[in-house]
Design a protein around this motif. Sequence first.
Motif, short mmCIF file in Angstrom:
data_model
loop_
_atom_site.label_atom_id
_atom_site.label_comp_id
_atom_site.label_asym_id
_atom_site.label_seq_id
_atom_site.Cartn_x
_atom_site.Cartn_y
_atom_site.Cartn_z
N ASN A 5 0.87 -1.18 0.00
CA ASN A 5 0.00 0.00 0.00
C ASN A 5 0.91 1.22 0.00
N PRO A 6 1.11 1.83 -1.15
CA PRO A 6 2.10 2.90 -1.26
C PRO A 6 1.81 4.06 -0.34
N PHE A 11 3.89 8.49 -3.66
CA PHE A 11 3.16 9.39 -4.56
C PHE A 11 3.93 10.69 -4.80
N ASP A 12 4.75 11.09 -3.82
CA ASP A 12 5.64 12.23 -4.04
C ASP A 12 6.66 11.90 -5.13
N LEU A 13 7.16 10.66 -5.10
CA LEU A 13 8.10 10.22 -6.14
C LEU A 13 7.44 10.30 -7.52
N VAL A 17 8.68 12.78 -10.79
CA VAL A 17 9.30 12.14 -11.95
C VAL A 17 8.48 12.46 -13.19
N ARG A 18 9.14 13.01 -14.21
CA ARG A 18 8.45 13.33 -15.45
C ARG A 18 8.19 12.06 -16.27
N GLY A 19 9.05 11.06 -16.09
CA GLY A 19 8.86 9.78 -16.76
C GLY A 19 7.82 8.94 -16.04
N GLN A 20 7.97 7.62 -16.15
CA GLN A 20 6.98 6.70 -15.60
C GLN A 20 7.51 6.02 -14.33
N VAL A 21 6.64 5.85 -13.35
CA VAL A 21 6.98 5.12 -12.13
C VAL A 21 6.01 3.96 -11.98
N LEU A 22 6.55 2.76 -11.82
CA LEU A 22 5.72 1.56 -11.69
C LEU A 22 6.16 0.73 -10.51
N ARG A 23 5.17 0.14 -9.83
CA ARG A 23 5.46 -0.85 -8.79
C ARG A 23 5.31 -2.25 -9.38
N ALA A 24 5.96 -3.22 -8.76
CA ALA A 24 5.85 -4.61 -9.20
C ALA A 24 4.39 -5.02 -9.27
N GLY A 25 4.01 -5.61 -10.40
CA GLY A 25 2.64 -6.08 -10.57
C GLY A 25 1.73 -5.13 -11.30
#
Length: 459
Positions: A5-6, A11-13, A17-25
């Motif tokens: 549960n992030p 969410f600040d990260l 970030v102008r690019g993409q941020v992904l968590r596993a899954g």
Amino acid sequence: MAPDNPSHEFFDLVDNVRGQVLRAGQDGYDRALSGFQTGFRHRPAVLVSALRAKDVQAAVRYAVPRGMAVAVQSTGHGITVPDEGGLLIKTDRMAGITVDPVARRARIEAGARWHQVVEKAAPHGLVPPSGSAGHVGVAGYTLAGGMGLLAREFGYAADHVHALDVVTADGELRNVTADSDPDLFWALRGARDNFGVVSSLEIGLQPVERIYGGGLFFGSEHAATVMSFFREWTAQVPETMTASLGMIGYPPVPMIPEPLRGRHVVHVRFATTDLADGPGLVRPWRDVAPVLLDHLSELPYREAGSIYREPDFANAYDGNGVLLSELDTTVLDAVRELAGAKAPVGCIVDLRHLGGALSRQPTAPNAVSFREANYVLRVVSSIDGLDLADVRAVHKRLDDAVAPWTLGRSLNFVYGERAADDFRSELYEKSVLERLTSLKAVYDPSNVFRCNQNIEPAV
């Protein structure tokens, strides 16, 4: 590791970030992890696909307080220690290139590939220190040394670096030069991703427009004769000539030229800027054995990728490389018998002639080691449908056979998943490794950048 549960920090990260941020899954996570090497893959808890240096900074500043390892990937050719549960920064979308024809330099972002740099430099009559495969990423190749197509004349790619923008473990973005940070500048050029994440580098270009190069193919039934001549010939050629010898078995498929189709062959490759003397230097090779295919000619450097004819599609492979003091006849016999046509698993052999400018330190010395080596022997095998232990057993037999002439290993030619300390002591001379571990304690005391052939901080 990033929580299921992030938190608001996550969410600040994302916001920073102008690019993409992904968590596993998450949707797109597996696709975003893809790279040239399909046999081994990072499995981070968080993946940041960066578009700019500030994205890299945000990622490092998020990971470090959480004790997460930080790994970096551009094209995915050189994975040796996959990240599990840490943070991976992908730089493949950072591909900006600016050429300064007056200064003969290029500023290259970390995700650019060599063929892109070649195309940008060509209109100015300049060439970069690019390697045999244009689809390889600039940053990892260069930071590990980088043996170019014209390496005997111009030296390692790392020797031509003038400046680097790098995010270190403290989250700072530094412009590192020989004057601003001489120790870090020395370490970055040779220790690859052990000291930070390079977002761009400035590299020198050479005034070259055309080269004489290509190769000759011989049937492997003539391998003993061809390899013996390679040993004699390379002992006397000038350093303007960079040559190598390869062995490979081609499948019987239509895309392979008919003279090579379904055959095991020896491929001798040449590249020189000496357009006048190059043809004469190579001419004796045509009398060594029957030539199956001749693709030697004068060509623009932008077509130099045709010399090695290396595959540019993603695949699963494992391999290794050793730096040799000389080509003893025992070495040649071992290569032919243990990795040739009768090897238990298919082996692609690459034997490159070193020396020349590669043997000399640049004006601003770097951490690239074993410059006294005269040859590098690389063996790579596909691991699709094969047991990795069986493949490595074949490679180890060759390693053991050439051990008396082995000085160390080339960081760019260590492939496939390895323990973090598998070859650390063989990649650097003792004094170089001692200095690197001392500097690691200064710049990365918590060993944040450890998903690699790791240099641990000195105690």
